[in-house]
Enzyme design. Structure first.
Site, PDB file in Angstrom:
ATOM      1  N   LYS A   1       4.476  15.815   9.824  1.00 44.73           N
ATOM      2  CA  LYS A   1       4.166  16.617   8.625  1.00 44.73           C
ATOM      3  C   LYS A   1       2.755  17.151   8.797  1.00 44.73           C
ATOM      4  O   LYS A   1       2.014  16.672   9.666  1.00 44.73           O
ATOM      5  CB  LYS A   1       4.296  15.776   7.349  1.00 44.73           C
ATOM      6  CG  LYS A   1       3.268  14.654   7.259  1.00 44.73           C
ATOM      7  CD  LYS A   1       3.260  14.019   5.886  1.00 44.73           C
ATOM      8  CE  LYS A   1       2.101  13.031   5.787  1.00 44.73           C
ATOM      9  NZ  LYS A   1       1.999  12.385   4.495  1.00 44.73           N
TER      10      LYS A   1
ATOM     11  N   CYS B   1       6.859   5.540   8.189  1.00 46.77           N
ATOM     12  CA  CYS B   1       7.339   4.713   7.070  1.00 46.77           C
ATOM     13  C   CYS B   1       8.776   4.990   6.644  1.00 46.77           C
ATOM     14  O   CYS B   1       9.604   4.087   6.658  1.00 46.77           O
ATOM     15  CB  CYS B   1       6.422   4.883   5.876  1.00 46.77           C
ATOM     16  SG  CYS B   1       4.838   4.080   6.118  1.00 46.77           S
TER      17      CYS B   1
ATOM     18  N   ASN C   1       9.975   4.027  -0.987  1.00 51.51           N
ATOM     19  CA  ASN C   1      10.212   4.891   0.167  1.00 51.51           C
ATOM     20  C   ASN C   1      11.682   5.282   0.290  1.00 51.51           C
ATOM     21  O   ASN C   1      12.006   6.401   0.708  1.00 51.51           O
ATOM     22  CB  ASN C   1       9.716   4.211   1.450  1.00 51.51           C
ATOM     23  CG  ASN C   1       8.211   4.370   1.603  1.00 51.51           C
ATOM     24  OD1 ASN C   1       7.587   5.148   0.891  1.00 51.51           O
ATOM     25  ND2 ASN C   1       7.624   3.638   2.518  1.00 51.51           N
TER      26      ASN C   1
ATOM     27  N   GLU D   1       0.862  -1.184   0.000  1.00 51.72           N
ATOM     28  CA  GLU D   1       0.000   0.000   0.000  1.00 51.72           C
ATOM     29  C   GLU D   1       0.895   1.230   0.000  1.00 51.72           C
ATOM     30  O   GLU D   1       1.836   1.319   0.773  1.00 51.72           O
ATOM     31  CB  GLU D   1      -0.878  -0.037   1.256  1.00 51.72           C
ATOM     32  CG  GLU D   1      -1.906   1.042   1.307  1.00 51.72           C
ATOM     33  CD  GLU D   1      -2.675   1.158  -0.005  1.00 51.72           C
ATOM     34  OE1 GLU D   1      -3.341   0.197  -0.391  1.00 51.72           O
ATOM     35  OE2 GLU D   1      -2.587   2.216  -0.650  1.00 51.72           O
ATOM     36  N   PHE D   2       0.589   2.191  -0.871  1.00 52.60           N
ATOM     37  CA  PHE D   2       1.465   3.355  -1.016  1.00 52.60           C
ATOM     38  C   PHE D   2       0.836   4.630  -0.479  1.00 52.60           C
ATOM     39  O   PHE D   2       1.236   5.731  -0.849  1.00 52.60           O
ATOM     40  CB  PHE D   2       1.833   3.545  -2.496  1.00 52.60           C
ATOM     41  CG  PHE D   2       2.561   2.369  -3.088  1.00 52.60           C
ATOM     42  CD1 PHE D   2       3.932   2.212  -2.878  1.00 52.60           C
ATOM     43  CD2 PHE D   2       1.902   1.415  -3.817  1.00 52.60           C
ATOM     44  CE1 PHE D   2       4.613   1.121  -3.412  1.00 52.60           C
ATOM     45  CE2 PHE D   2       2.563   0.317  -4.354  1.00 52.60           C
ATOM     46  CZ  PHE D   2       3.929   0.167  -4.150  1.00 52.60           C
TER      47      PHE D   2
HETATM   48  C1  UDX Z   1       5.273   7.713   2.881  1.00 52.55           C
HETATM   49  C2  UDX Z   1       5.152   7.496   1.361  1.00 52.55           C
HETATM   50  O1  UDX Z   1       4.993   8.730   0.696  1.00 52.55           O
HETATM   51  C3  UDX Z   1       3.987   6.581   1.046  1.00 52.55           C
HETATM   52  O2  UDX Z   1       3.948   6.315  -0.340  1.00 52.55           O
HETATM   53  C4  UDX Z   1       4.150   5.296   1.831  1.00 52.55           C
HETATM   54  O3  UDX Z   1       3.051   4.440   1.623  1.00 52.55           O
HETATM   55  C5  UDX Z   1       4.295   5.570   3.316  1.00 52.55           C
HETATM   56  O4  UDX Z   1       5.386   6.469   3.524  1.00 52.55           O
HETATM   57  P1  UDX Z   1       4.070   9.218   4.695  1.00 52.55           P
HETATM   58  O5  UDX Z   1       4.888   8.568   5.749  1.00 52.55           O
HETATM   59  O6  UDX Z   1       2.632   9.463   4.979  1.00 52.55           O
HETATM   60  O7  UDX Z   1       4.107   8.380   3.329  1.00 52.55           O
HETATM   61  O8  UDX Z   1       4.794  10.561   4.408  1.00 52.55           O
HETATM   62  P2  UDX Z   1       5.165  11.503   3.150  1.00 52.55           P
HETATM   63  O9  UDX Z   1       4.036  12.382   2.809  1.00 52.55           O
HETATM   64  O10 UDX Z   1       5.793  10.762   2.032  1.00 52.55           O
HETATM   65  O11 UDX Z   1       6.250  12.328   3.912  1.00 52.55           O
HETATM   66  C6  UDX Z   1       7.418  11.699   4.417  1.00 52.55           C
HETATM   67  C7  UDX Z   1       8.392  12.723   4.847  1.00 52.55           C
HETATM   68  O12 UDX Z   1       8.792  13.486   3.721  1.00 52.55           O
HETATM   69  C8  UDX Z   1       7.805  13.708   5.853  1.00 52.55           C
HETATM   70  O13 UDX Z   1       8.714  13.939   6.898  1.00 52.55           O
HETATM   71  C9  UDX Z   1       7.534  14.942   5.061  1.00 52.55           C
HETATM   72  O14 UDX Z   1       7.684  16.111   5.807  1.00 52.55           O
HETATM   73  C10 UDX Z   1       8.562  14.832   3.947  1.00 52.55           C
HETATM   74  N1  UDX Z   1       7.986  15.372   2.715  1.00 52.55           N
HETATM   75  C11 UDX Z   1       6.759  14.975   2.285  1.00 52.55           C
HETATM   76  C12 UDX Z   1       8.667  16.303   1.996  1.00 52.55           C
HETATM   77  O15 UDX Z   1       9.775  16.678   2.361  1.00 52.55           O
HETATM   78  N2  UDX Z   1       8.092  16.811   0.864  1.00 52.55           N
HETATM   79  C13 UDX Z   1       6.850  16.432   0.432  1.00 52.55           C
HETATM   80  O16 UDX Z   1       6.362  16.937  -0.589  1.00 52.55           O
HETATM   81  C14 UDX Z   1       6.163  15.465   1.159  1.00 52.55           C
END
Ligand code: UDX
Length: 461
Positions: A337, A277, A212, A155-156
Protein backbone atom coordinates in the site's frame (compact mmCIF):
# COMPACT_ATOMS: atom_id res chain seq x y z
CA UNK A 1 8.06 5.37 33.67
CA UNK A 2 10.90 3.01 32.80
CA UNK A 3 9.93 0.74 29.94
CA UNK A 4 11.67 -2.10 28.09
CA UNK A 5 10.35 -3.08 24.65
CA UNK A 6 11.58 -6.28 23.10
CA UNK A 7 11.41 -6.49 19.31
CA UNK A 8 12.27 -3.55 17.06
CA UNK A 9 9.81 -4.31 14.25
CA UNK A 10 6.95 -2.00 13.36
CA UNK A 11 5.05 -2.47 16.59
CA UNK A 12 8.06 -2.60 18.92
CA UNK A 13 10.09 0.27 17.56
CA UNK A 14 7.14 2.58 16.96
CA UNK A 15 5.84 1.87 20.48
CA UNK A 16 9.26 2.46 22.02
CA UNK A 17 9.94 5.65 20.11
CA UNK A 18 6.47 7.09 20.78
CA UNK A 19 6.52 6.17 24.47
CA UNK A 20 9.87 7.97 24.77
CA UNK A 21 8.31 10.92 22.92
CA UNK A 22 5.58 11.24 25.57
CA UNK A 23 8.21 11.33 28.32
CA UNK A 24 9.04 7.76 29.37
CA UNK A 25 12.51 6.25 29.61
CA UNK A 26 12.65 3.47 27.06
CA UNK A 27 15.11 0.71 26.19
CA UNK A 28 14.38 -1.02 22.86
CA UNK A 29 15.79 -4.53 22.75
CA UNK A 30 16.53 -6.72 19.77
CA UNK A 31 18.71 -9.78 19.36
CA UNK A 32 20.05 -8.59 15.99
CA UNK A 33 23.09 -6.39 16.79
CA UNK A 34 22.99 -4.58 13.41
CA UNK A 35 19.40 -3.54 14.06
CA UNK A 36 20.27 -2.28 17.53
CA UNK A 37 23.25 -0.35 16.13
CA UNK A 38 21.05 1.22 13.44
CA UNK A 39 18.45 2.30 16.00
CA UNK A 40 21.15 3.79 18.23
CA UNK A 41 22.42 5.73 15.23
CA UNK A 42 18.94 7.12 14.62
CA UNK A 43 18.31 5.08 11.47
CA UNK A 44 15.01 3.15 11.62
CA UNK A 45 15.36 -0.23 9.87
CA UNK A 46 12.20 0.42 7.81
CA UNK A 47 10.46 3.33 6.09
CA UNK A 48 7.84 4.91 8.31
CA UNK A 49 6.88 8.60 8.03
CA UNK A 50 7.83 10.63 11.11
CA UNK A 51 9.64 7.81 12.88
CA UNK A 52 13.16 8.91 12.16
CA UNK A 53 12.54 12.41 13.60
CA UNK A 54 11.09 11.07 16.85
CA UNK A 55 13.81 8.44 17.10
CA UNK A 56 16.51 11.10 16.76
CA UNK A 57 14.95 13.36 19.36
CA UNK A 58 14.45 10.43 21.77
CA UNK A 59 18.12 9.46 21.43
CA UNK A 60 19.27 13.07 21.63
CA UNK A 61 17.25 13.81 24.76
CA UNK A 62 18.51 10.61 26.40
CA UNK A 63 15.09 9.00 26.94
CA UNK A 64 15.64 6.26 24.41
CA UNK A 65 18.32 3.73 23.61
CA UNK A 66 18.57 0.31 22.03
CA UNK A 67 20.32 -2.74 23.39
CA UNK A 68 20.78 -6.47 22.81
CA UNK A 69 20.69 -7.14 26.55
CA UNK A 70 17.11 -8.02 27.48
CA UNK A 71 17.96 -9.15 31.01
CA UNK A 72 19.52 -5.80 31.86
CA UNK A 73 16.63 -3.91 30.23
CA UNK A 74 14.09 -5.89 32.28
CA UNK A 75 16.04 -5.27 35.47
CA UNK A 76 16.00 -1.53 34.75
CA UNK A 77 12.29 -1.28 33.86
CA UNK A 78 8.87 -1.18 35.50
CA UNK A 79 6.98 -2.29 32.39
CA UNK A 80 8.19 -4.83 29.81
CA UNK A 81 6.44 -4.92 26.43
CA UNK A 82 6.86 -8.08 24.34
CA UNK A 83 6.55 -6.94 20.72
CA UNK A 84 8.39 -9.65 18.80
CA UNK A 85 7.13 -11.05 15.50
CA UNK A 86 4.46 -13.74 15.23
CA UNK A 87 4.83 -14.92 11.64
CA UNK A 88 2.48 -17.32 9.96
CA UNK A 89 3.56 -20.91 9.44
CA UNK A 90 1.16 -23.09 7.39
CA UNK A 91 -1.77 -20.91 8.36
CA UNK A 92 -0.89 -21.11 12.04
CA UNK A 93 0.86 -18.57 14.18
CA UNK A 94 4.51 -19.21 15.02
CA UNK A 95 4.98 -18.30 18.67
CA UNK A 96 8.68 -19.20 18.87
CA UNK A 97 9.90 -15.62 19.31
CA UNK A 98 7.22 -14.87 21.94
CA UNK A 99 8.23 -17.99 23.89
CA UNK A 100 11.92 -17.09 23.74
CA UNK A 101 11.25 -13.52 24.85
CA UNK A 102 8.98 -14.67 27.71
CA UNK A 103 11.66 -17.10 28.91
CA UNK A 104 14.35 -14.45 28.99
CA UNK A 105 12.06 -11.91 30.64
CA UNK A 106 11.03 -14.52 33.23
CA UNK A 107 14.64 -15.39 34.04
CA UNK A 108 15.38 -11.77 34.61
CA UNK A 109 12.26 -11.32 36.78
CA UNK A 110 13.58 -14.10 39.05
CA UNK A 111 16.26 -11.80 40.36
CA UNK A 112 14.03 -8.72 40.76
CA UNK A 113 12.26 -7.82 43.98
CA UNK A 114 10.48 -4.83 42.37
CA UNK A 115 6.92 -5.38 41.00
CA UNK A 116 7.01 -5.29 37.20
CA UNK A 117 4.36 -5.72 34.54
CA UNK A 118 4.91 -7.85 31.45
CA UNK A 119 2.58 -7.00 28.56
CA UNK A 120 2.26 -8.93 25.32
CA UNK A 121 1.91 -6.51 22.41
CA UNK A 122 2.56 -9.06 19.69
CA UNK A 123 -0.54 -10.35 17.93
CA UNK A 124 -1.26 -13.74 19.53
CA UNK A 125 -4.27 -16.08 19.39
CA UNK A 126 -6.68 -16.13 22.35
CA UNK A 127 -5.32 -18.01 25.33
CA UNK A 128 -1.65 -17.48 24.49
CA UNK A 129 -0.97 -14.93 27.23
CA UNK A 130 -2.71 -16.68 30.11
CA UNK A 131 -1.43 -20.16 29.26
CA UNK A 132 1.80 -20.26 27.25
CA UNK A 133 3.29 -16.89 28.20
CA UNK A 134 2.17 -17.05 31.83
CA UNK A 135 3.47 -20.61 32.16
CA UNK A 136 6.91 -19.72 30.80
CA UNK A 137 7.14 -16.53 32.87
CA UNK A 138 6.08 -18.26 36.11
CA UNK A 139 8.47 -21.14 35.61
CA UNK A 140 11.43 -18.97 34.68
CA UNK A 141 10.72 -16.35 37.35
CA UNK A 142 9.94 -18.89 40.07
CA UNK A 143 6.88 -16.89 41.14
CA UNK A 144 3.22 -16.78 40.16
CA UNK A 145 1.47 -14.15 38.05
CA UNK A 146 0.26 -11.60 40.54
CA UNK A 147 3.76 -11.33 42.00
CA UNK A 148 4.46 -9.74 38.64
CA UNK A 149 1.83 -8.11 36.45
CA UNK A 150 0.60 -9.72 33.24
CA UNK A 151 -1.28 -7.94 30.45
CA UNK A 152 -2.16 -8.28 26.78
CA UNK A 153 -2.15 -4.93 25.04
CA UNK A 154 -2.80 -5.22 21.31
CA UNK A 155 -1.53 -2.55 18.95
CA UNK A 156 -3.75 -1.27 16.14
CA UNK A 157 -1.29 0.90 14.25
CA UNK A 158 -1.21 0.95 10.46
CA UNK A 159 2.01 0.96 8.50
CA UNK A 160 2.55 4.33 6.90
CA UNK A 161 0.48 5.99 9.68
CA UNK A 162 2.14 4.18 12.57
CA UNK A 163 3.42 7.18 14.53
CA UNK A 164 0.15 9.08 14.19
CA UNK A 165 -1.89 5.99 15.06
CA UNK A 166 0.21 5.26 18.14
CA UNK A 167 0.10 8.83 19.43
CA UNK A 168 -3.62 9.31 18.65
CA UNK A 169 -5.16 5.91 19.34
CA UNK A 170 -8.88 5.27 18.87
CA UNK A 171 -8.81 3.17 22.01
CA UNK A 172 -6.31 1.40 24.20
CA UNK A 173 -7.24 -2.18 24.98
CA UNK A 174 -5.72 -3.56 28.16
CA UNK A 175 -6.30 -7.24 28.79
CA UNK A 176 -5.35 -7.88 32.39
CA UNK A 177 -4.52 -10.90 34.53
CA UNK A 178 -5.66 -8.94 37.57
CA UNK A 179 -6.69 -5.35 38.26
CA UNK A 180 -3.25 -4.40 39.54
CA UNK A 181 -1.58 -5.51 36.30
CA UNK A 182 -3.94 -3.37 34.22
CA UNK A 183 -3.63 -0.33 36.48
CA UNK A 184 0.17 -0.43 36.34
CA UNK A 185 0.27 -0.83 32.56
CA UNK A 186 -2.26 1.98 32.12
CA UNK A 187 0.26 4.36 33.73
CA UNK A 188 2.33 4.34 30.53
CA UNK A 189 -0.71 5.67 28.68
CA UNK A 190 -1.64 8.33 31.25
CA UNK A 191 -1.16 11.19 28.77
CA UNK A 192 -3.31 9.51 26.07
CA UNK A 193 -6.79 10.93 25.88
CA UNK A 194 -8.90 8.09 24.50
CA UNK A 195 -11.14 5.31 25.81
CA UNK A 196 -9.15 2.74 27.78
CA UNK A 197 -10.78 -0.64 27.86
CA UNK A 198 -9.86 -2.96 30.70
CA UNK A 199 -10.84 -6.48 29.85
CA UNK A 200 -9.77 -10.11 30.03
CA UNK A 201 -6.54 -11.26 28.39
CA UNK A 202 -8.39 -13.38 25.82
CA UNK A 203 -10.80 -10.61 24.87
CA UNK A 204 -7.82 -8.35 24.20
CA UNK A 205 -6.20 -11.02 22.04
CA UNK A 206 -9.37 -11.66 20.06
CA UNK A 207 -10.16 -7.96 19.62
CA UNK A 208 -7.06 -7.55 17.46
CA UNK A 209 -7.92 -10.52 15.24
CA UNK A 210 -11.58 -9.60 14.95
CA UNK A 211 -10.65 -6.01 13.97
CA UNK A 212 -8.36 -7.13 11.17
CA UNK A 213 -10.77 -9.85 10.04
CA UNK A 214 -13.53 -7.25 9.67
CA UNK A 215 -11.32 -4.93 7.60
CA UNK A 216 -10.36 -7.85 5.37
CA UNK A 217 -14.02 -8.84 5.05
CA UNK A 218 -15.00 -5.37 3.83
CA UNK A 219 -12.26 -5.46 1.20
CA UNK A 220 -13.18 -8.95 -0.04
CA UNK A 221 -16.87 -8.03 -0.07
CA UNK A 222 -16.06 -5.04 -2.30
CA UNK A 223 -13.93 -7.21 -4.57
CA UNK A 224 -16.57 -9.90 -4.90
CA UNK A 225 -19.15 -7.28 -5.85
CA UNK A 226 -16.60 -5.82 -8.30
CA UNK A 227 -16.28 -9.21 -10.00
CA UNK A 228 -20.03 -9.34 -10.37
CA UNK A 229 -20.03 -5.85 -11.87
CA UNK A 230 -17.34 -6.81 -14.37
CA UNK A 231 -19.64 -9.53 -15.70
CA UNK A 232 -22.63 -7.19 -15.80
CA UNK A 233 -22.60 -4.51 -18.49
CA UNK A 234 -23.92 -1.21 -17.27
CA UNK A 235 -22.63 -1.56 -13.71
CA UNK A 236 -19.81 0.18 -11.90
CA UNK A 237 -18.70 -0.91 -8.42
CA UNK A 238 -17.50 2.59 -7.53
CA UNK A 239 -20.97 4.04 -8.14
CA UNK A 240 -22.69 1.17 -6.34
CA UNK A 241 -20.49 1.49 -3.24
CA UNK A 242 -20.70 5.30 -3.24
CA UNK A 243 -24.51 5.03 -3.09
CA UNK A 244 -24.44 2.15 -0.61
CA UNK A 245 -22.39 4.05 1.96
CA UNK A 246 -24.87 6.94 2.04
CA UNK A 247 -27.11 4.78 4.20
CA UNK A 248 -27.19 6.63 7.53
CA UNK A 249 -26.12 3.51 9.31
CA UNK A 250 -22.81 3.79 7.46
CA UNK A 251 -22.54 7.57 7.17
CA UNK A 252 -24.60 9.19 9.93
CA UNK A 253 -25.79 12.77 9.79
CA UNK A 254 -24.36 14.67 12.77
CA UNK A 255 -25.34 18.32 13.31
CA UNK A 256 -26.83 18.38 9.84
CA UNK A 257 -23.64 17.21 8.15
CA UNK A 258 -22.83 13.82 6.74
CA UNK A 259 -20.05 12.03 8.61
CA UNK A 260 -17.93 9.69 6.51
CA UNK A 261 -16.26 7.21 8.83
CA UNK A 262 -12.77 6.27 7.69
CA UNK A 263 -13.69 2.59 7.76
CA UNK A 264 -15.60 3.19 4.53
CA UNK A 265 -12.32 3.44 2.66
CA UNK A 266 -12.05 -0.33 3.12
CA UNK A 267 -15.23 -0.66 1.04
CA UNK A 268 -13.29 -0.22 -2.13
CA UNK A 269 -12.52 -2.63 -4.92
CA UNK A 270 -8.92 -3.25 -5.89
CA UNK A 271 -6.26 -5.89 -6.28
CA UNK A 272 -6.77 -7.32 -2.79
CA UNK A 273 -5.35 -6.77 0.65
CA UNK A 274 -1.76 -7.47 1.61
CA UNK A 275 0.74 -6.48 4.25
CA UNK A 276 2.09 -8.05 7.38
CA UNK A 277 -1.22 -8.19 9.25
CA UNK A 278 -4.47 -8.73 7.37
CA UNK A 279 -3.53 -11.90 5.41
CA UNK A 280 -1.60 -13.42 8.30
CA UNK A 281 -4.15 -12.60 10.96
CA UNK A 282 -7.17 -13.86 9.04
CA UNK A 283 -5.30 -17.10 8.27
CA UNK A 284 -4.20 -17.47 11.91
CA UNK A 285 -7.76 -16.89 13.15
CA UNK A 286 -9.03 -19.50 10.72
CA UNK A 287 -6.31 -21.93 11.89
CA UNK A 288 -7.22 -21.24 15.52
CA UNK A 289 -10.91 -21.92 14.80
CA UNK A 290 -10.13 -25.09 12.85
CA UNK A 291 -8.18 -26.50 15.78
CA UNK A 292 -11.32 -26.04 17.84
CA UNK A 293 -13.62 -27.54 15.23
CA UNK A 294 -15.35 -24.20 14.68
CA UNK A 295 -16.39 -23.59 11.07
CA UNK A 296 -15.22 -20.25 9.66
CA UNK A 297 -16.80 -20.15 6.22
CA UNK A 298 -16.72 -16.38 6.11
CA UNK A 299 -12.98 -16.18 6.85
CA UNK A 300 -12.35 -18.92 4.25
CA UNK A 301 -14.23 -16.90 1.67
CA UNK A 302 -12.46 -13.66 2.59
CA UNK A 303 -9.09 -15.31 1.94
CA UNK A 304 -10.28 -17.11 -1.18
CA UNK A 305 -11.71 -13.95 -2.77
CA UNK A 306 -8.46 -12.15 -1.95
CA UNK A 307 -6.30 -14.89 -3.44
CA UNK A 308 -8.17 -14.56 -6.74
CA UNK A 309 -7.56 -10.83 -7.17
CA UNK A 310 -4.08 -10.78 -8.76
CA UNK A 311 -5.18 -13.29 -11.42
CA UNK A 312 -8.29 -11.18 -12.07
CA UNK A 313 -6.08 -8.15 -12.68
CA UNK A 314 -3.84 -10.12 -15.04
CA UNK A 315 -6.94 -11.36 -16.91
CA UNK A 316 -8.03 -7.75 -17.28
CA UNK A 317 -4.64 -6.77 -18.70
CA UNK A 318 -4.80 -9.70 -21.11
CA UNK A 319 -8.27 -8.71 -22.21
CA UNK A 320 -7.07 -5.17 -22.85
CA UNK A 321 -4.01 -6.22 -24.84
CA UNK A 322 -5.42 -9.31 -26.54
CA UNK A 323 -2.19 -11.19 -25.95
CA UNK A 324 0.30 -11.04 -23.11
CA UNK A 325 3.17 -13.02 -24.64
CA UNK A 326 5.98 -10.64 -25.57
CA UNK A 327 4.16 -7.51 -24.43
CA UNK A 328 5.80 -4.83 -22.30
CA UNK A 329 4.03 -3.81 -19.15
CA UNK A 330 4.86 -1.17 -16.56
CA UNK A 331 3.87 -2.01 -13.00
CA UNK A 332 3.44 1.19 -11.02
CA UNK A 333 3.84 0.71 -7.28
CA UNK A 334 4.97 -2.52 -5.67
CA UNK A 335 4.63 -2.01 -1.89
CA UNK A 336 1.44 -3.51 -0.43
CA UNK A 337 0.00 0.00 0.00
CA UNK A 338 1.23 3.60 -0.25
CA UNK A 339 3.28 5.05 2.58
CA UNK A 340 5.35 1.97 3.25
CA UNK A 341 8.23 0.05 1.69
CA UNK A 342 6.78 -3.21 2.97
CA UNK A 343 6.49 -5.91 0.32
CA UNK A 344 5.04 -8.58 2.57
CA UNK A 345 2.05 -10.23 0.88
CA UNK A 346 1.95 -7.39 -1.62
CA UNK A 347 -0.49 -8.20 -4.46
CA UNK A 348 2.11 -6.62 -6.77
CA UNK A 349 4.48 -9.56 -6.23
CA UNK A 350 1.86 -12.06 -7.37
CA UNK A 351 0.88 -9.91 -10.35
CA UNK A 352 4.56 -9.63 -11.34
CA UNK A 353 5.02 -13.40 -11.10
CA UNK A 354 1.88 -14.14 -13.15
CA UNK A 355 2.96 -11.67 -15.83
CA UNK A 356 6.48 -13.10 -15.98
CA UNK A 357 5.00 -16.62 -16.31
CA UNK A 358 2.88 -15.34 -19.21
CA UNK A 359 5.99 -14.16 -21.06
CA UNK A 360 5.54 -10.45 -20.39
CA UNK A 361 8.52 -8.09 -20.27
CA UNK A 362 7.83 -6.26 -17.05
CA UNK A 363 9.29 -3.04 -15.75
CA UNK A 364 8.33 -1.85 -12.30
CA UNK A 365 8.57 1.42 -10.45
CA UNK A 366 7.89 2.36 -6.85
CA UNK A 367 8.65 5.72 -5.23
CA UNK A 368 10.12 4.07 -2.12
CA UNK A 369 10.87 0.38 -2.79
CA UNK A 370 14.21 0.28 -4.57
CA UNK A 371 15.00 -3.44 -4.26
CA UNK A 372 13.07 -6.68 -4.00
CA UNK A 373 15.62 -7.81 -1.40
CA UNK A 374 15.46 -11.54 -2.01
CA UNK A 375 11.88 -11.66 -3.34
CA UNK A 376 11.79 -12.45 -7.06
CA UNK A 377 11.08 -9.46 -9.23
CA UNK A 378 12.22 -7.50 -12.26
CA UNK A 379 14.69 -4.65 -12.10
CA UNK A 380 13.12 -1.65 -10.49
CA UNK A 381 13.25 1.48 -12.62
CA UNK A 382 14.50 4.78 -11.24
CA UNK A 383 11.50 6.74 -12.49
CA UNK A 384 7.95 6.50 -13.78
CA UNK A 385 9.23 7.62 -17.18
CA UNK A 386 11.75 4.81 -17.40
CA UNK A 387 9.13 2.21 -16.46
CA UNK A 388 6.69 3.54 -19.07
CA UNK A 389 9.08 3.87 -22.02
CA UNK A 390 7.72 1.69 -24.82
CA UNK A 391 5.12 0.01 -22.59
CA UNK A 392 1.98 -1.60 -24.00
CA UNK A 393 0.12 -0.98 -20.76
CA UNK A 394 0.63 0.72 -17.40
CA UNK A 395 -0.83 -1.05 -14.40
CA UNK A 396 -1.39 1.03 -11.28
CA UNK A 397 -0.97 -1.44 -8.43
CA UNK A 398 -0.12 0.81 -5.48
CA UNK A 399 -1.85 4.21 -5.48
CA UNK A 400 1.06 6.33 -4.23
CA UNK A 401 0.15 10.04 -4.52
CA UNK A 402 2.98 10.52 -7.03
CA UNK A 403 1.51 7.80 -9.24
CA UNK A 404 -2.13 8.85 -8.86
CA UNK A 405 -1.30 12.48 -9.63
CA UNK A 406 1.09 11.72 -12.52
CA UNK A 407 0.71 13.92 -15.59
CA UNK A 408 -0.40 11.50 -18.31
CA UNK A 409 -0.20 14.24 -20.93
CA UNK A 410 3.54 13.98 -20.54
CA UNK A 411 3.79 10.29 -19.74
CA UNK A 412 1.39 8.70 -22.23
CA UNK A 413 3.40 9.63 -25.35
CA UNK A 414 6.29 7.51 -24.01
CA UNK A 415 4.12 4.37 -24.22
CA UNK A 416 3.72 2.13 -27.26
CA UNK A 417 0.04 1.58 -26.46
CA UNK A 418 -1.80 4.02 -24.27
CA UNK A 419 -3.57 1.57 -21.98
CA UNK A 420 -3.90 2.13 -18.23
CA UNK A 421 -5.22 -0.63 -16.00
CA UNK A 422 -6.05 0.94 -12.65
CA UNK A 423 -5.99 -1.97 -10.21
CA UNK A 424 -7.03 0.32 -7.31
CA UNK A 425 -9.51 2.65 -8.98
CA UNK A 426 -7.29 5.44 -7.70
CA UNK A 427 -7.00 7.60 -10.83
CA UNK A 428 -9.43 10.29 -11.87
CA UNK A 429 -10.41 8.78 -15.22
CA UNK A 430 -12.27 11.93 -16.32
CA UNK A 431 -9.08 13.98 -16.00
CA UNK A 432 -7.03 11.74 -18.29
CA UNK A 433 -6.13 13.14 -21.70
CA UNK A 434 -7.88 11.85 -24.81
CA UNK A 435 -6.42 8.81 -26.50
CA UNK A 436 -5.86 6.78 -23.36
CA UNK A 437 -7.77 3.57 -22.89
CA UNK A 438 -8.53 3.45 -19.17
CA UNK A 439 -9.72 0.30 -17.41
CA UNK A 440 -10.73 0.48 -13.78
CA UNK A 441 -11.87 -2.28 -11.46
CA UNK A 442 -15.47 -3.47 -11.29
CA UNK A 443 -16.95 -1.86 -14.39
CA UNK A 444 -19.23 -3.94 -16.55
CA UNK A 445 -17.28 -4.98 -19.58
CA UNK A 446 -17.65 -8.69 -20.21
CA UNK A 447 -20.73 -9.80 -22.12
CA UNK A 448 -23.39 -11.20 -19.81
CA UNK A 449 -23.40 -14.73 -21.13
CA UNK A 450 -26.23 -15.24 -23.59
CA UNK A 451 -28.88 -12.91 -22.23
CA UNK A 452 -30.31 -9.59 -23.32
CA UNK A 453 -27.60 -7.52 -21.68
CA UNK A 454 -24.86 -9.47 -23.46
CA UNK A 455 -26.36 -8.59 -26.83
CA UNK A 456 -26.03 -4.92 -26.04
CA UNK A 457 -22.26 -5.42 -26.06
CA UNK A 458 -19.63 -4.42 -23.55
CA UNK A 459 -19.66 -1.00 -22.08
CA UNK A 460 -18.44 1.08 -19.19
CA UNK A 461 -14.76 1.36 -19.97
C1 UDX B 1 -3.72 -3.24 9.44
C2 UDX B 1 -4.79 -2.62 10.35
O1 UDX B 1 -5.41 -1.53 9.70
C3 UDX B 1 -4.19 -2.16 11.66
O2 UDX B 1 -5.20 -1.68 12.52
C4 UDX B 1 -3.47 -3.33 12.30
O3 UDX B 1 -2.82 -2.94 13.49
C5 UDX B 1 -2.44 -3.93 11.35
O4 UDX B 1 -3.08 -4.29 10.13
P1 UDX B 1 -1.81 -2.34 7.84
O5 UDX B 1 -1.38 -3.74 7.59
O6 UDX B 1 -0.76 -1.31 8.03
O7 UDX B 1 -2.77 -2.24 9.12
O8 UDX B 1 -2.69 -1.98 6.61
P2 UDX B 1 -4.05 -1.17 6.27
O9 UDX B 1 -3.77 0.26 6.12
O10 UDX B 1 -5.18 -1.54 7.15
O11 UDX B 1 -4.25 -1.81 4.86
C6 UDX B 1 -4.46 -3.21 4.72
C7 UDX B 1 -4.88 -3.52 3.34
O12 UDX B 1 -6.12 -2.89 3.08
C8 UDX B 1 -3.89 -2.99 2.30
O13 UDX B 1 -3.67 -3.96 1.31
C9 UDX B 1 -4.55 -1.77 1.75
O14 UDX B 1 -4.24 -1.55 0.40
C10 UDX B 1 -6.02 -2.07 1.96
N1 UDX B 1 -6.72 -0.83 2.29
C11 UDX B 1 -6.25 0.01 3.25
C12 UDX B 1 -7.84 -0.48 1.61
O15 UDX B 1 -8.29 -1.22 0.73
N2 UDX B 1 -8.46 0.70 1.91
C13 UDX B 1 -7.98 1.56 2.87
O16 UDX B 1 -8.56 2.63 3.09
C14 UDX B 1 -6.84 1.19 3.58
Amino acid sequence: MRIAVTGTGYVGLVSGVCLAHVGHEVICVDNVPERVAAVNEGAPPFHEPGLSELLSSGLHEGRLRASTNLAAAVAASEVILIAVGTPSADGHIDLGAVEAAAREVGQSLAGCAEYKVVAVKSTVVPGTTDTLVRGILEQAAGKPAGAFGLCMNPEFLREGEAVRDFLNPDRIVIGQWDANSGAQLARIYESFNCPKIFTGLRNAELTKYASNALLATLISFSNEMAGLCEATPGTDIAEVLAALVLDRRWSPVVDGARVRPEILTYLRAGCGFGGSCLPKDVAALRGFARERGVPTRLLEAVLEVNALRPAAIVAQIEEALGNLQGSRIAILGVSFKPGTDDLRESPALTILRLLADAGVKVRAYDPVVKTFAGAAGPTLCASLEEALDGADAAVVVTPWPEIVAADWRVLAPRMRNRVIVDARNGLDAAALPDGIRYLGIGRGRRPWRGDELGKSGTQGN
